[in-house]
Design an enzyme around this catalytic site. Structure first.
Site, PDB file in Angstrom:
ATOM      1  N   ALA A  48      54.038  32.778  25.674  1.00 18.22           N
ATOM      2  CA  ALA A  48      55.013  33.868  25.706  1.00 18.22           C
ATOM      3  C   ALA A  48      54.640  34.946  24.685  1.00 18.22           C
ATOM      4  CB  ALA A  48      56.399  33.327  25.411  1.00 18.22           C
ATOM      5  N   GLU A  49      54.119  34.499  23.540  1.00 16.81           N
ATOM      6  CA  GLU A  49      53.760  35.473  22.514  1.00 16.81           C
ATOM      7  C   GLU A  49      52.533  36.272  22.902  1.00 16.81           C
ATOM      8  OE1 GLU A  49      53.324  34.382  18.259  1.00 16.81           O
ATOM      9  OE2 GLU A  49      55.086  33.220  18.855  1.00 16.81           O
ATOM     10  N   GLU A 128      22.673  17.976  29.788  1.00 15.84           N
ATOM     11  CA  GLU A 128      23.901  18.743  30.081  1.00 15.84           C
ATOM     12  C   GLU A 128      24.507  18.232  31.374  1.00 15.84           C
ATOM     13  OE1 GLU A 128      22.544  22.700  30.730  1.00 15.84           O
ATOM     14  OE2 GLU A 128      21.519  22.783  28.821  1.00 15.84           O
ATOM     15  N   LYS A 130      25.751  18.914  35.371  1.00 15.98           N
ATOM     16  CA  LYS A 130      25.427  19.755  36.529  1.00 15.98           C
ATOM     17  C   LYS A 130      26.763  20.109  37.183  1.00 15.98           C
ATOM     18  CE  LYS A 130      22.397  20.996  39.927  1.00 15.98           C
ATOM     19  NZ  LYS A 130      23.330  21.878  40.560  1.00 15.98           N
ATOM     20  N   LYS A 305      16.556  18.856  30.343  1.00 16.51           N
ATOM     21  CA  LYS A 305      15.538  19.891  30.121  1.00 16.51           C
ATOM     22  C   LYS A 305      14.780  19.535  28.856  1.00 16.51           C
ATOM     23  CE  LYS A 305      18.667  23.387  31.846  1.00 16.51           C
ATOM     24  NZ  LYS A 305      19.795  24.202  31.449  1.00 16.51           N
ATOM     25  N   CYS A 423      58.760   1.834  64.876  1.00 16.52           N
ATOM     26  CA  CYS A 423      57.733   1.157  64.080  1.00 16.52           C
ATOM     27  C   CYS A 423      56.716   0.506  65.021  1.00 16.52           C
ATOM     28  CB  CYS A 423      58.385   0.097  63.184  1.00 16.52           C
ATOM     29  SG  CYS A 423      57.189  -0.949  62.345  1.00 16.52           S
ATOM     30  N   CYS A 441      59.878   2.461  58.219  1.00 19.04           N
ATOM     31  CA  CYS A 441      60.413   1.563  59.245  1.00 19.04           C
ATOM     32  C   CYS A 441      61.745   1.050  58.715  1.00 19.04           C
ATOM     33  CB  CYS A 441      59.444   0.414  59.450  1.00 19.04           C
ATOM     34  SG  CYS A 441      60.207  -1.019  60.209  1.00 19.04           S
TER      35      CYS A 441
END
Ligand code: 5U1
Length: 686
Positions: A48-49, A128, A130, A305, A423, A441
């Site tokens: 809100a701020e 890392e 993917k 890498k 059913c 059912c």
């Protein structure tokens, strides 16, 4: 240089009202809070701020348009729709990456790398994630974002600058006083799972088509000619590579490049590390594989890498992919197949679930032949028909589900699904309460064999009475032959009856009898759970057993007493009380006890309402207590735990690295406790 200096000091709010200075201060403040939220994942002020500061800047700029600068946070809202995307030629091609799927592929990759470098030692690799998103090139000139383009075919992409400018984790201006004259930052735009769920919820409400997965949602949101639509979609960005760089030295290691990005205010995923040798790579793969479903975004593998950029250069490229990197893919979680039929499954509570019977397909290494369609509304919403080609998804341990149909592959003779009115197992009418998505059912245990079988299987299951040997086929036979109708009947089975059943040798029959005998010594929590009361899972059963101590105390309780139990609300309380007020259920309990089922009874918990009427908010890390411990202590003393701070909050319990909740509490004057003060309060109530 401290962070405040980079964004402009938050302390030096201009005193005299100088409009230009105020606008600059607001821009710096907003950028600082945005960075904390989207890049550091550590909100620094309540929403809100932030909105209030944002509105103030918007109003200032509306009155003084000459103050608008291209890196103002207000310039992230999108603009007039484009007629088309312009083509952008990449100065440095955006390459693809080779994939590996097995341990052997990775061992071979590592061997090729070592051979290529003439190196006998373990290689240092940067690891890392993917991401399952879209690759993007961000071009910064003298620190300012000037262009963003998609990967396209690797050589030419599309100019999506206006859309990219709406993504708050992408800085419009780099956080440095000495930016390179040109840098091309490469990475992935993606949508978090939670934002994807919210987007699809909004699409549903607006009667718009839903997206099949977060990747499609990210792609669909970024490739919008109307950037105002992109601005409403929560997209994120993580950097992982570099194109051209002028006017600054290239870092010598890939891991250092990512650290540099972070210092420039560019989001880099925290799930990264540097390891040694092939075994290090496989260990990283295993760790991330375990955590995959808990990550807030989707990934389809990990990337390795060579960390040393000089070594990367020595190895170079083959066709359009580097020799120094490989993506180690996880098994795909989605596949397409054909819906052969849609059947209705009746669960132990009578809930009807439409289930798609599928042409067998391998998803994530497992052959899938059935997938849930959840309920009637879902079938309609996704418009799934018999004969359709569909996308099936299986993530982790979750039951496979039909995600979407593939409209262009729908055959002419696809048949619409019609929910039965009776059913399919017992023929009883099907009822659907207005507020419920589930049709049920109405036959109940007595009439409906499916509910009976489901309830009996639940009773014997491992977490309930744990009766080994009483599997699905055996329970089915016992019910179909009318030998078992209620759980109490299990305890009257004899060796002769059991040995007469199909595929049941005397030895196996005796094993079942032994398991039944063993199950008679149990715990109250298991017994309550085994009864299969609606909404009473294992954890609620444990809370009930702990709270009441004995079954008789529970049987004699009323709504007020049941509501005292931690985590039990009015709906669950009603379900528990109506179960125990049914004479048939009372009779069943008597019969089970008469057959010898017993447990050790305990003392009922003293009702403790020291904290009744008090609401707590927990924030940060406490020195010794976990969040769950603190919550349990508050609830056991009759207090409540809320997720956000408001005027109604009685106390905020704050630990280390407490974030915006603590700030909010200070603003509202809410009492803030550390762990020691909290423990004192719980013990004494004051
Ligand atoms: N994390 C990460 N994803 N990813 C995708 N790094 C990375 N690198 C890529 C691609 C296509 O390519 C470079 C190795 C060229």
């Amino acid at each position: 240089m401290g962070q405040d200096d980079l964004f402009g000091s938050s302390v030096n709010e201009p005193q005299a009202y100088d409009v230009a200075a105020r606008a600059e201060w607001l821009r710096n403040e907003l950028n600082r809070h945005s960075h904390a939220y989207y890049v550091l994942d550590n909100p620094s002020i309540p929403d809100a701020e932030y909105d209030q500061l944002f509105r103030e800047l918007q109003e200032l700029e509306a009155k003084h348009p000459e103050l608008i600068v291209s890196d103002s946070p207000t310039q992230r809202v999108g603009g007039e729709p484009l007629p088309e995307f312009h083509q952008v030629r990449h100065e440095v091609p955006m390459l693809s990456i080779n994939n590996g799927f097995s341990e052997e592929d990775i061992q071979n990759f590592d061997r090729r790398v070592r051979e290529g470098l003439g190196n006998d030692h373990d290689i240092r690799y940067a690891c890392e994630l993917k991401f399952d998103g879209l690759a993007i090139n961000l071009r910064y000139e003298n620190g300012l974002l000037v262009q963003a383009s998609t990967r396209g075919d690797g050589f030419t992409g599309e100019d999506v600058t206006v859309n990219i400018r709406t993504i708050r984790s992408i800085p419009l201006k780099l956080q440095t006083t000495t930016p390179p004259s040109l840098i091309e930052v490469r990475g992935e735009v993606l949508m978090f799972k939670s934002d994807f769920a919210k987007l699809n919820q909004r699409q549903r409400t607006a009667n718009q088509k839903e997206f099949a997965n977060p990747r499609n949602a990210a792609a669909g949101s970024l490739r919008q000619l109307d950037s105002r639509i992109t601005a409403q979609r929560s997209l994120r960005f993580f950097a992982y590579g570099i194109g051209r760089l002028d006017g600054a030295p290239m870092p010598t290691r890939h891991s250092a490049l990512l650290d540099w990005y972070q210092s420039l205010g560019i989001a880099v995923c925290a799930e990264r590390t540097v390891v040694s040798g092939a075994q290090g790579l496989l260990d990283f793969y295993a760790v991330i594989g375990q955590r995959r479903t808990q990550l807030p975004y989707e990934i389809d593998g990990v990337v390795y890498k060579i960390d040393d950029i000089e070594q990367q250069k020595i190895l170079g490229y083959v066709s359009r992919a580097p020799r120094f990197a490989i993506a180690h893919k996880f098994p795909a979680e989605e596949a397409t197949t054909t819906v052969l039929d849609i059947e209705i499954q009746v669960g132990r509570t009578g809930a009807l679930t439409p289930v798609a019977r599928l042409a067998p397909v391998s998803v994530g290494g497992v052959t899938v032949t059935n997938a849930t369609l959840h309920n009637e509304d879902e079938v309609r919403r996704k418009d799934i028909r018999l004969g359709d080609c569909v996308i099936v998804r299986r993530a982790g341990d979750v039951i496979p589900e039909v995600v979407a149909n593939v409209p262009e592959r729908r055959p002419d003779n696809a048949i619409e699904f019609v929910m039965p009115t009776a059913c399919p197992v017992c023929g009883s009418p099907i009822v659907r309460l207005e507020e419920e998505a589930i049709a049920r059912c109405s036959g109940g245990w007595l009439k409906c064999a499916a509910q009976r079988k489901g309830g009996l299987l639940h009773f014997v299951s491992r977490r309930a009475m744990d009766i080994e040997g009483l599997g699905e086929q055996l329970v089915e036979q016992l019910v179909d032959k009318g030998l078992v109708n209620t759980p109490a009947d299990f305890y009257h089975l004899t060796l002769d009856t059991l040995s007469d059943l199909d595929r049941m040798a005397k030895k196996s029959a005796q094993n079942v009898l032994d398991a039944l005998e063993k199950s008679k010594t149990t715990t109250l929590a298991r017994f309550i759970y085994a009864l299969g009361i609606r909404h009473v899972g294992e954890s609620t059963a444990k809370s009930l057993a702990k709270h009441f101590g004995s079954l008789d105390a529970l049987l004699a309780s009323d709504e007020a007493r049941v509501l005292e139990v931690a985590d039990i609300g009015p709906v669950v309380a009603l379900s528990i009380l109506s179960f125990f007020s049914d004479p048939l259920n009372r009779q069943l309990i008597d019969q089970l006890r008469a057959s010898g089922i017993h447990w050790e009874e305990g003392e009922p918990e003293q009702s403790n309402d020291l904290l009744a009427g008090k609401t707590f908010v927990l924030t940060g890390t406490l020195p010794t207590l976990s969040r769950d411990d603190a919550r349990a202590m508050i609830e056991a003393a009759g207090g409540k735990v809320a997720g956000s701070v408001s005027k109604k909050t009685s106390y905020v319990v704050a630990g280390e690295e407490a974030g915006s909740k603590l700030t909010r509490a200070e603003e509202l004057g809410v009492v803030i406790l550390d762990e020691e003060q909290f423990l004192k309060l719980v013990e004494s109530g004051s």
